[in-house]
Enzyme design. Sequence first.
Site, PDB file in Angstrom:
ATOM      1  N   TYR A 124      -5.359 -16.594   2.130  1.00  0.00           N
ATOM      2  CA  TYR A 124      -5.001 -17.957   1.745  1.00  0.00           C
ATOM      3  C   TYR A 124      -4.667 -18.838   2.944  1.00  0.00           C
ATOM      4  O   TYR A 124      -4.275 -19.986   2.774  1.00  0.00           O
ATOM      5  CB  TYR A 124      -3.829 -17.962   0.763  1.00  0.00           C
ATOM      6  CG  TYR A 124      -4.194 -17.438  -0.611  1.00  0.00           C
ATOM      7  CD1 TYR A 124      -5.237 -16.532  -0.772  1.00  0.00           C
ATOM      8  CD2 TYR A 124      -3.508 -17.840  -1.744  1.00  0.00           C
ATOM      9  CE1 TYR A 124      -5.570 -16.039  -2.018  1.00  0.00           C
ATOM     10  CE2 TYR A 124      -3.840 -17.359  -2.990  1.00  0.00           C
ATOM     11  CZ  TYR A 124      -4.867 -16.453  -3.122  1.00  0.00           C
ATOM     12  OH  TYR A 124      -5.199 -15.963  -4.352  1.00  0.00           O
ATOM     13  N   LYS A 171      -4.016  -2.228   0.201  1.00  0.00           N
ATOM     14  CA  LYS A 171      -5.305  -1.525   0.125  1.00  0.00           C
ATOM     15  C   LYS A 171      -5.591  -0.995   1.543  1.00  0.00           C
ATOM     16  O   LYS A 171      -6.641  -1.257   2.140  1.00  0.00           O
ATOM     17  CB  LYS A 171      -6.386  -2.511  -0.361  1.00  0.00           C
ATOM     18  CG  LYS A 171      -7.721  -1.909  -0.648  1.00  0.00           C
ATOM     19  CD  LYS A 171      -7.831  -1.294  -2.025  1.00  0.00           C
ATOM     20  CE  LYS A 171      -9.151  -0.590  -2.206  1.00  0.00           C
ATOM     21  NZ  LYS A 171      -9.275   0.151  -3.460  1.00  0.00           N
ATOM     22  N   ASP A 204      -5.350  -1.238  -6.704  1.00  0.00           N
ATOM     23  CA  ASP A 204      -6.113  -0.939  -7.925  1.00  0.00           C
ATOM     24  C   ASP A 204      -5.374   0.072  -8.799  1.00  0.00           C
ATOM     25  O   ASP A 204      -5.304  -0.069 -10.024  1.00  0.00           O
ATOM     26  CB  ASP A 204      -7.546  -0.473  -7.601  1.00  0.00           C
ATOM     27  CG  ASP A 204      -7.628   0.459  -6.406  1.00  0.00           C
ATOM     28  OD1 ASP A 204      -6.594   0.675  -5.748  1.00  0.00           O
ATOM     29  OD2 ASP A 204      -8.718   0.978  -6.122  1.00  0.00           O
TER      30      ASP A 204
END
Length: 333
Positions: A124, A171, A204
Amino acid sequence: MTTKVTLIPGDGIGPEVSAATQKVISASQAPLEWEIVEAGEACIAKYGTPLPDHVLETIRRNKVAIKGPITTPVGKGFRSVNVALRQQLQLFANVRHLRNLPNVPSRYQDVDIVVVRENTEDLYAGIEHMVGKDAAESIKIITREASERIGRYAFELARREGRKRVTIVHKANIMKLSDGLFLESIRGVAREFPGIECEDRIVDALCMNLVQIPEQLDVLVLPNLYGDIVSDLVAGLVGGLGVAPGANIGAMGAVFEAVHGSAPQIAGRNLANPIAMILSGVEMLKYLGFDQEARRVEQGIDHVLRHKEYLTPDLGGNSGTQEMAAAIVESMK
Ligand code: NAI
């Protein structure tokens, strides 16, 4: 001594849910003084900008603001006031307390999760460019400084609120450098908080855990992009937009606001559910150290939600926005 807070009513349903919130939060007997200022489209004609300097100045001076939703034109027109506020005031943490509430439809019970999202960097940061005509590149920035700052905020929150565990979400198995740095930085911070359990989960797997065993999760700390997605996911677990409060916290101050938008379809009809913004007001009271007053409002909300006659249409009732607020005020007496 009163504490001055800035109130930005916003537009769409903003003025209605803001009026309801002001009424309820004032009834908590917290010694607040409200400084009401406008932002959004209505300001453009008058000041040439949706976020005039005097609005930023009042927030800088008061250090605390609460705002209603503001409509952002799609594809054209001004930039989001929310994004501008975040950047101008360096609000580095986006925090959502999300729990099941009585009579708010949800497939789950006993969900009580705090989502702490890093608000300033990651994908972002807006650093993107085309590579030739047919490829685009977006750069993900993660720094040790911002990761430690958000990690410390999450652990301090856990300690202050008597929570047991902080889960670092990442991740790092794939993005070994960027997410690896986020994980390693916060693990370092965790060593300063031996009383609070620290664990990590891959984003996830966390999403699967959230839909299968959400009652086992406590405080989550995430980089910006995963935080954006997961905070909406958790809001959905507890019944969605009408009941999800939010806070943007910085070193110099804080801006509290509901997660929902300006809902133009129901604006001006006394139909909007004011709970999300009132709960944002509760977060503001806690931030200011008015814990007892905050608890009083929470008890009022829980009481009113148990009575069908006070529920707004989104919760299956026929009550109006202001009638629901009045019932909360009444139950706090
Ligand atoms: P929205 O949150 O305004 O509406 C989505 C759906 O939820 C609609 O069906 C709406 O009627 C309903 N809803 C939302 N809040 C409700 C409430 N308190 N009580 C009852 N029902 C409620 O999202 P949408 O339609 O995507 O955005 C509308 C405008 O709001 C856009 O201009 C958007 O940019 C702006 N927006 C502003 C935000 C802010 O200022 N913090 C946050 C999100 C959107």
